[in-house]
Motif scaffolding. Structure first.
Motif, mmCIF file in Angstrom:
data_model
loop_
_atom_site.group_PDB
_atom_site.id
_atom_site.type_symbol
_atom_site.label_atom_id
_atom_site.label_comp_id
_atom_site.label_asym_id
_atom_site.label_seq_id
_atom_site.Cartn_x
_atom_site.Cartn_y
_atom_site.Cartn_z
ATOM 1 N N MET A 68 0.824 -1.207 0.000
ATOM 2 C CA MET A 68 0.000 0.000 0.000
ATOM 3 C C MET A 68 0.858 1.256 0.000
ATOM 4 O O MET A 68 1.872 1.343 0.685
ATOM 5 N N LYS A 69 0.441 2.240 -0.797
ATOM 6 C CA LYS A 69 1.060 3.557 -0.790
ATOM 7 C C LYS A 69 0.019 4.576 -0.362
ATOM 8 O O LYS A 69 -1.104 4.566 -0.864
ATOM 9 N N LEU A 70 0.383 5.448 0.566
ATOM 10 C CA LEU A 70 -0.570 6.419 1.102
ATOM 11 C C LEU A 70 -0.147 7.835 0.745
ATOM 12 O O LEU A 70 1.028 8.197 0.865
ATOM 13 N N SER A 71 -1.098 8.647 0.281
ATOM 14 C CA SER A 71 -0.839 10.059 -0.013
ATOM 15 C C SER A 71 -2.121 10.838 0.223
ATOM 16 O O SER A 71 -3.189 10.263 0.447
ATOM 17 N N ASP A 72 -2.038 12.156 0.178
ATOM 18 C CA ASP A 72 -3.230 12.988 0.253
ATOM 19 C C ASP A 72 -3.419 13.774 -1.048
ATOM 20 O O ASP A 72 -4.058 14.817 -1.082
ATOM 21 N N GLU A 73 -2.865 13.226 -2.120
ATOM 22 C CA GLU A 73 -2.992 13.856 -3.433
ATOM 23 C C GLU A 73 -4.335 13.467 -4.058
ATOM 24 O O GLU A 73 -4.724 12.296 -4.060
ATOM 25 N N TRP A 74 -5.061 14.453 -4.602
ATOM 26 C CA TRP A 74 -6.341 14.180 -5.261
ATOM 27 C C TRP A 74 -6.092 13.859 -6.730
ATOM 28 O O TRP A 74 -5.345 14.554 -7.401
ATOM 29 N N VAL A 75 -6.732 12.803 -7.226
ATOM 30 C CA VAL A 75 -6.622 12.458 -8.637
ATOM 31 C C VAL A 75 -8.025 12.245 -9.198
ATOM 32 O O VAL A 75 -9.001 12.087 -8.453
ATOM 33 N N ASP A 76 -8.124 12.251 -10.511
ATOM 34 C CA ASP A 76 -9.413 12.072 -11.180
ATOM 35 C C ASP A 76 -9.796 10.584 -11.189
ATOM 36 O O ASP A 76 -8.997 9.734 -11.587
ATOM 37 N N HIS A 77 -11.027 10.292 -10.741
ATOM 38 C CA HIS A 77 -11.496 8.908 -10.689
ATOM 39 C C HIS A 77 -12.682 8.671 -11.625
ATOM 40 O O HIS A 77 -13.356 7.643 -11.509
ATOM 41 N N SER A 78 -12.939 9.583 -12.545
ATOM 42 C CA SER A 78 -14.146 9.501 -13.370
ATOM 43 C C SER A 78 -14.154 8.309 -14.312
ATOM 44 O O SER A 78 -15.217 7.885 -14.766
ATOM 45 N N SER A 79 -12.985 7.750 -14.613
ATOM 46 C CA SER A 79 -12.940 6.612 -15.542
ATOM 47 C C SER A 79 -12.865 5.275 -14.802
ATOM 48 O O SER A 79 -12.670 4.228 -15.421
ATOM 49 N N GLN A 80 -13.038 5.303 -13.474
ATOM 50 C CA GLN A 80 -12.952 4.093 -12.670
ATOM 51 C C GLN A 80 -14.276 3.800 -11.980
ATOM 52 O O GLN A 80 -15.158 4.671 -11.893
ATOM 53 N N TYR A 81 -14.409 2.566 -11.505
ATOM 54 C CA TYR A 81 -15.595 2.196 -10.735
ATOM 55 C C TYR A 81 -15.370 2.661 -9.293
ATOM 56 O O TYR A 81 -14.390 2.268 -8.648
ATOM 57 N N VAL A 82 -16.278 3.501 -8.803
ATOM 58 C CA VAL A 82 -16.168 4.027 -7.446
ATOM 59 C C VAL A 82 -17.365 3.562 -6.631
ATOM 60 O O VAL A 82 -18.518 3.866 -6.965
ATOM 61 N N ALA A 83 -17.098 2.801 -5.593
ATOM 62 C CA ALA A 83 -18.142 2.351 -4.673
ATOM 63 C C ALA A 83 -18.227 3.344 -3.515
ATOM 64 O O ALA A 83 -17.232 3.592 -2.831
ATOM 65 N N SER A 84 -19.402 3.927 -3.312
ATOM 66 C CA SER A 84 -19.606 4.894 -2.240
ATOM 67 C C SER A 84 -20.230 4.195 -1.044
ATOM 68 O O SER A 84 -21.225 3.471 -1.185
ATOM 69 N N LEU A 85 -19.645 4.422 0.126
ATOM 70 C CA LEU A 85 -20.190 3.868 1.361
ATOM 71 C C LEU A 85 -20.464 5.004 2.335
ATOM 72 O O LEU A 85 -19.597 5.867 2.545
ATOM 73 N N HIS A 86 -21.653 5.027 2.886
ATOM 74 C CA HIS A 86 -22.011 6.037 3.872
ATOM 75 C C HIS A 86 -21.604 5.537 5.252
ATOM 76 O O HIS A 86 -22.044 4.463 5.676
ATOM 77 N N PHE A 140 -19.667 3.099 14.915
ATOM 78 C CA PHE A 140 -19.557 3.454 13.507
ATOM 79 C C PHE A 140 -19.868 2.240 12.638
ATOM 80 O O PHE A 140 -19.493 1.124 12.970
ATOM 81 N N HIS A 141 -20.541 2.478 11.539
ATOM 82 C CA HIS A 141 -20.712 1.413 10.557
ATOM 83 C C HIS A 141 -20.879 2.028 9.170
ATOM 84 O O HIS A 141 -21.367 3.143 9.014
ATOM 85 N N ALA A 142 -20.430 1.287 8.174
ATOM 86 C CA ALA A 142 -20.494 1.750 6.787
ATOM 87 C C ALA A 142 -21.501 0.908 6.018
ATOM 88 O O ALA A 142 -21.573 -0.303 6.210
ATOM 89 N N ARG A 143 -22.265 1.544 5.165
ATOM 90 C CA ARG A 143 -23.203 0.816 4.312
ATOM 91 C C ARG A 143 -22.991 1.236 2.864
ATOM 92 O O ARG A 143 -22.764 2.412 2.566
ATOM 93 N N PHE A 144 -23.068 0.284 1.987
ATOM 94 C CA PHE A 144 -22.893 0.536 0.562
ATOM 95 C C PHE A 144 -24.072 1.344 0.028
ATOM 96 O O PHE A 144 -25.230 1.014 0.269
ATOM 97 N N VAL A 145 -23.766 2.424 -0.689
ATOM 98 C CA VAL A 145 -24.797 3.279 -1.265
ATOM 99 C C VAL A 145 -24.988 2.965 -2.738
ATOM 100 O O VAL A 145 -26.066 2.608 -3.195
ATOM 101 N N GLN A 146 -23.909 3.093 -3.504
ATOM 102 C CA GLN A 146 -23.978 2.781 -4.926
ATOM 103 C C GLN A 146 -22.570 2.698 -5.500
ATOM 104 O O GLN A 146 -21.605 3.169 -4.898
ATOM 105 N N GLY A 147 -22.479 2.104 -6.675
ATOM 106 C CA GLY A 147 -21.222 2.066 -7.405
ATOM 107 C C GLY A 147 -21.452 2.622 -8.792
ATOM 108 O O GLY A 147 -22.427 2.255 -9.455
ATOM 109 N N VAL A 148 -20.587 3.522 -9.230
ATOM 110 C CA VAL A 148 -20.764 4.156 -10.535
ATOM 111 C C VAL A 148 -19.421 4.312 -11.240
ATOM 112 O O VAL A 148 -18.361 4.317 -10.607
ATOM 113 N N VAL A 149 -19.504 4.456 -12.547
ATOM 114 C CA VAL A 149 -18.373 4.887 -13.358
ATOM 115 C C VAL A 149 -18.787 6.212 -13.976
ATOM 116 O O VAL A 149 -19.827 6.289 -14.636
ATOM 117 N N GLY A 150 -18.001 7.248 -13.754
ATOM 118 C CA GLY A 150 -18.366 8.558 -14.283
ATOM 119 C C GLY A 150 -18.749 9.512 -13.172
ATOM 120 O O GLY A 150 -18.190 9.479 -12.074
#
Length: 339
Positions: A37-55, A128-138
């Motif tokens: 694992m590599k850790l950073s606080d750099e923001w990159v564009d994720h619009s072309s990837q599948y992003v799973a959002s968890l609340h 604390f608990h996380a729940r899956f909201v949705q997964g999208v590309v774009g």
């Protein structure tokens, strides 16, 4: 992101990093490994990837994001539903996810939820608990607001057998770790009092009752009865324990069967014969959830193919169960309404 917050983000990311391969391997039936694992606080564009959002809910709320290359998401989803490798590879070349691909990958992320919550509680404590909201590309409405906040990014590669190796990332907004609304806010995170926690639990019960009012737990043996009763009593649902299909049908005829939960560990043949009998009984009009402590890919697939609306891993987290129950009931009604 300051050093203390970044250190806490690293602790959480490392805890989850070590769990993801094990959970994924169990669910997919294929060895999944992860790179360093590599850790950073750099923001990159994720619009072309599948992003799973968890609340993430608890004393404070935020979102957590799991990011997969599209090919990796297609591989995960394809393996879950036992798609032929040739068909998976063809989909990966096109880099196009269908609705079925999104559903399958969403189920994969759901199966990761227990590992995510374990890692969260190790760092932030109980509540604390996380729940899956949705997964999208774009375009992603959950992710977009965090572009102006401090976000830690854990990155590496996941390898799924010989099928694919792709980039995997965990995005951890500082608000998860601090409770602050803004990255530069001076507001402190806060703890709920005992009275507030009691009120929250009562609200949770009301939330359960808005989904359904009763649940039938199918237990062929008594050894799990006390555990299930204790787990489900926090939901406020009417709990009925059935020893066999005839008991389930009786509760259904009496209007006391809003949903059926099959404990695969306490049922012959992993609950599959019972599941088939329930789905084949015309007088049982309720969604069926299967729960097991040792999920395997063949068992998950067999249960879903036999008509289970969702599959959960024991021990159950009550908050997560509510989220999954709400979605399961909604999905079941949608399925029943289809021509």
């Amino acid at each position: 992101m300051n050093e203390d917050t970044l250190a806490k983000a690293k602790e959480f990311a490392e805890g989850l990093w070590g769990r993801v391969p094990k959970v994924s391997s169990d669910v997919l039936g294929e060895e999944v490994t992860v790179s360093k694992m590599k850790l950073s606080d750099e923001w990159v564009d994720h619009s072309s990837q599948y992003v799973a959002s968890l609340h993430v809910e608890g004393p404070h709320e935020a979102h957590l994001f799991l990011v997969f290359d599209v090919e990796l998401a297609i591989a995960f989803g394809g393996l879950l539903v036992m798609m032929q490798e040739k068909a998976i590879r063809e989909k990966m070349v096109r880099k196009e996810m269908t609705e079925d691909d999104y559903d399958a990958m969403g189920e994969c992320v759901n199966q990761m939820s227990s590992a995510i919550n374990e890692a969260l509680r190790e760092v932030l404590g109980e509540g604390f608990h996380a729940r899956f909201v949705q997964g999208v590309v774009g375009e992603n409405p959950e992710l977009e607001p965090y572009q102006e906040h401090a976000v830690a990014r854990a990155a590496g590669k996941l390898k799924v057998g010989s099928l694919h190796e792709g980039k995997f990332q965990i995005l951890i907004p500082d608000r998860i770790l601090t409770g602050e609304e803004e990255a530069d806010s001076a507001t402190e995170g806060f703890d709920l009092s005992a009275e507030e926690l009691d009120a929250l639990r009562e609200a949770t019960k009301d939330g359960f009752r808005s989904v359904c009012d009763s649940i039938v737990v199918l237990l062929a043996v008594d050894r799990e009865k006390e555990t299930w009763t204790k787990t489900l009593e926090e939901t406020g649902l009417e709990i009925n324990v059935a020893r066999n299909i005839f008991d389930v049908r009786k509760y259904a005829r009496e209007g006391q069967c809003g949903v059926v939960l099959v404990d695969a560990d306490a049922s012959p043949s992993g609950g599959l014969p019972a599941l088939a009998a329930i789905r084949g009984a015309r007088d049982i009009e309720a969604p069926v959830i299967v729960a097991a402590s040792e999920p395997t890919r063949p068992h998950v697939i067999s249960c879903m193919a036999a008509g289970a609306i969702t599959y959960m891993v024991k021990p159950l987290d009550v908050e997560m169960f509510k989220d999954r129950l709400e979605k399961a009931v909604a999905d079941w009604h949608d399925r029943e309404a289809r021509p």
